[in-house]
Design an enzyme around this catalytic site. Structure first.
Site, PDB file in Angstrom:
ATOM      1  N   GLN A   1      -8.264   5.034   3.297  1.00 25.41           N
ATOM      2  CA  GLN A   1      -8.958   6.091   4.038  1.00 25.41           C
ATOM      3  C   GLN A   1     -10.398   5.724   4.398  1.00 25.41           C
ATOM      4  OE1 GLN A   1      -7.637   8.667   5.363  1.00 25.41           O
ATOM      5  NE2 GLN A   1      -5.639   8.654   4.336  1.00 25.41           N
TER       6      GLN A   1
ATOM      7  N   THR B   1       8.334 -13.425   7.865  1.00 25.26           N
ATOM      8  CA  THR B   1       7.865 -13.690   9.222  1.00 25.26           C
ATOM      9  C   THR B   1       6.791 -12.688   9.620  1.00 25.26           C
ATOM     10  OG1 THR B   1      10.044 -14.530   9.815  1.00 25.26           O
ATOM     11  CG2 THR B   1       8.572 -13.916  11.628  1.00 25.26           C
TER      12      THR B   1
ATOM     13  N   ASN C   1      -7.749  10.956   0.066  1.00 24.09           N
ATOM     14  CA  ASN C   1      -7.101  11.244   1.340  1.00 24.09           C
ATOM     15  C   ASN C   1      -7.026  12.731   1.644  1.00 24.09           C
ATOM     16  OD1 ASN C   1      -5.295  10.829  -0.991  1.00 24.09           O
ATOM     17  ND2 ASN C   1      -3.692  11.592   0.361  1.00 24.09           N
TER      18      ASN C   1
ATOM     19  N   GLY D   1      -0.101   0.092   3.469  1.00 22.20           N
ATOM     20  CA  GLY D   1      -0.925   0.320   2.296  1.00 22.20           C
ATOM     21  C   GLY D   1      -0.135   0.299   1.003  1.00 22.20           C
TER      22      GLY D   1
ATOM     23  N   CYS E   1       2.573  11.826   2.460  1.00 21.23           N
ATOM     24  CA  CYS E   1       3.620  11.237   1.620  1.00 21.23           C
ATOM     25  C   CYS E   1       4.195  12.222   0.618  1.00 21.23           C
ATOM     26  CB  CYS E   1       3.076  10.011   0.888  1.00 21.23           C
ATOM     27  SG  CYS E   1       2.677   8.651   1.995  1.00 21.23           S
TER      28      CYS E   1
ATOM     29  N   SER F   1      -4.736  -0.077   5.584  1.00 21.18           N
ATOM     30  CA  SER F   1      -3.533   0.164   6.384  1.00 21.18           C
ATOM     31  C   SER F   1      -3.910   0.377   7.833  1.00 21.18           C
ATOM     32  CB  SER F   1      -2.785   1.388   5.845  1.00 21.18           C
ATOM     33  OG  SER F   1      -1.603   1.625   6.575  1.00 21.18           O
ATOM     34  N   GLY F   2      -3.206  -0.305   8.739  1.00 23.70           N
ATOM     35  CA  GLY F   2      -3.563  -0.276  10.149  1.00 23.70           C
ATOM     36  C   GLY F   2      -3.477   1.090  10.800  1.00 23.70           C
ATOM     37  N   HIS F   3      -2.472   1.879  10.441  1.00 21.44           N
ATOM     38  CA  HIS F   3      -2.276   3.121  11.181  1.00 21.44           C
ATOM     39  C   HIS F   3      -3.283   4.204  10.810  1.00 21.44           C
ATOM     40  CE1 HIS F   3      -0.097   5.957   8.318  1.00 21.44           C
ATOM     41  NE2 HIS F   3      -0.049   4.830   7.640  1.00 21.44           N
TER      42      HIS F   3
END
Length: 397
Positions: free
Chosen positions: A177, A235, A149, A70, A322, A197-199
């Site tokens: 979120q 990559t 969040n 993110g 964070c 964000s994936g997580h």
């Protein structure tokens, strides 16, 4: 046994997501940018994942750029928006954004940009009149979160976007979120750029995506190779991207069932407020994410609550992951104008589709005792103490 109620910090990887990504950590290890068929099949899988993410967002697959997280998405979006209108030097954001937005804006102020930080009210909600008043002809970017969040408060995104469009500003939304918890239809939206964000939706850490509306004059943030149609060099994180695609597909299936999380969240709030005096829901009374509650327990320290919850195997949070290393009070709750008596005693519980009714009941069972024990040894136990009023003045300044 761990009772995990810190899902706004990160989520467990869904077993189906793990199964989808594992082959790309072993047998299917080709580089998707290679010309041979061994790499080509990996490239095709990445394209499938791109479609899955686009379908969750109501977007086109060509509008999706894969990123690492993110924070990268937010940085990329902000810099792309400013590069698209270099003659404009004004940014509008809010005082309750994630550090991945706030710290970028503070950095840009040192570079000569002017930033307006919109305030929030006691419920954590924005005033659309203040949004409109903040706009100028020199506003290049409006960047806001979709949902907070810490409190789960949902901002009136489409109304904010409409104001931005009237002034010719780019509209970026940090939806980290919100994605997977709320239905999003970008085809019928005022949003130009959107970060996820994936997580946060049961994919692994280290992968994310940025939506860029078709036709937007996008300038890449990472320069190098031709990956992502020249919009993001590097990559591909193939296993992560495959996982994100699967997580998006699973989240799309589960959107209709988010009311279950809301019911468990409401059950937790209702019972704690009934059993424990002098506590309240921060952000209550305004639209919130279905999985999030932030409850302030007066006269005690949130860190002490978390320590005792941890002894019972319960994981929660006192704010953003964070900023959890800081001893300063939450900038979100401070911006809401909460008094010191509740500011430091606020705990966020954030649920997921893996949360059970038994998990919630265990929290309800232990929290009254924890609060009672901590209040018995608290150095302050009322709202009238002179020194406490002084602290309030400091934190409201």
């Amino acid at each position: 046994m761990v009772i995990y109620l810190d899902n706004n910090a990160t989520t467990r990887v869904d077993p189906d997501v793990l199964d989808a990504m594992l082959p790309y950590l072993s047998d299917l290890y080709g580089n998707p940018s290679s010309m041979h068929s061994f790499g080509g099949q990996v490239g095709a899988a990445i394209q499938d994942a791109r479609v899955q993410v686009a379908e969750l967002l109501g977007a086109e697959d060509t509008e999706i750029i894969f990123t690492s997280c993110g924070s990268e998405g937010n940085n990329t979006a902000i810099h792309a928006a400013l590069a698209a209108q270099p003659e404009k030097r004004h940014i509008v954001t809010t005082a309750v954004e994630h550090p991945a937005i706030l710290n970028v804006c503070k950095h840009l102020e040192k570079k000569g940009y002017t930033v307006t930080y919109l305030s929030v009210d006691r419920r954590g909600q924005l005033d659309l009149m203040e949004v409109e008043a903040a706009m100028t002809g020199g506003t290049a970017l409006v960047t806001t979160m979709y949902a907070n969040n810490e409190t789960g408060v949902i901002f009136p995104i489409e109304q904010i976007g409409a104001i931005a469009k009237e002034c010719g500003a780019t509209f970026h939304v940090d939806a980290v979120q919100a994605v997977g918890k709320l239905p999003i239809d970008l085809k019928n939206s005022t949003i130009d750029l959107l970060t996820l964000s994936g997580h946060k939706l049961h994919a692994p850490k280290g992968v994310g995506a940025l939506y860029v509306r078709r036709g937007f004059r996008f300038r890449p943030f990472l320069l190098g190779g031709h990956q992502e149609r020249g919009r993001r060099a590097g990559t591909h994180n193939v296993p992560g991207i495959i996982a994100l695609g699967k997580a998006a597909a699973v989240a799309r299936e589960h959107l209709a069932a988010v009311d279950r999380e809301r019911q468990l969240r409401d059950q937790l709030e209702t019972q704690l407020l009934a059993l424990i005096p002098d506590c309240d829901v921060n952000g209550g009374g305004t639209p919130r994410l279905p999985n999030t509650t932030n409850i302030g327990f007066k006269y005690i320290e949130g860190e002490a609550i978390l320590f005792m919850l941890n002894q019972h195997g319960i994981c929660a949070s006192s704010g953003s992951a964070c900023t959890s290393g800081s001893l300063d009070p939450s900038h979100v709750l401070t911006a809401m104008g909460l008094p010191y008596t509740i500011l430091h005693g606020s705990i966020r519980f954030s649920l997921s589709r893996f949360t059970t009714a038994e998990d919630i009941q265990q929290v309800v069972n232990v929290m009254p005792g924890i609060v009672e024990k901590l209040r018995a040894i608290s150095p302050f136990n009322n709202d009238e103490a002179d020194w406490l009023q002084g602290r309030d003045l400091v934190h409201s300044a």
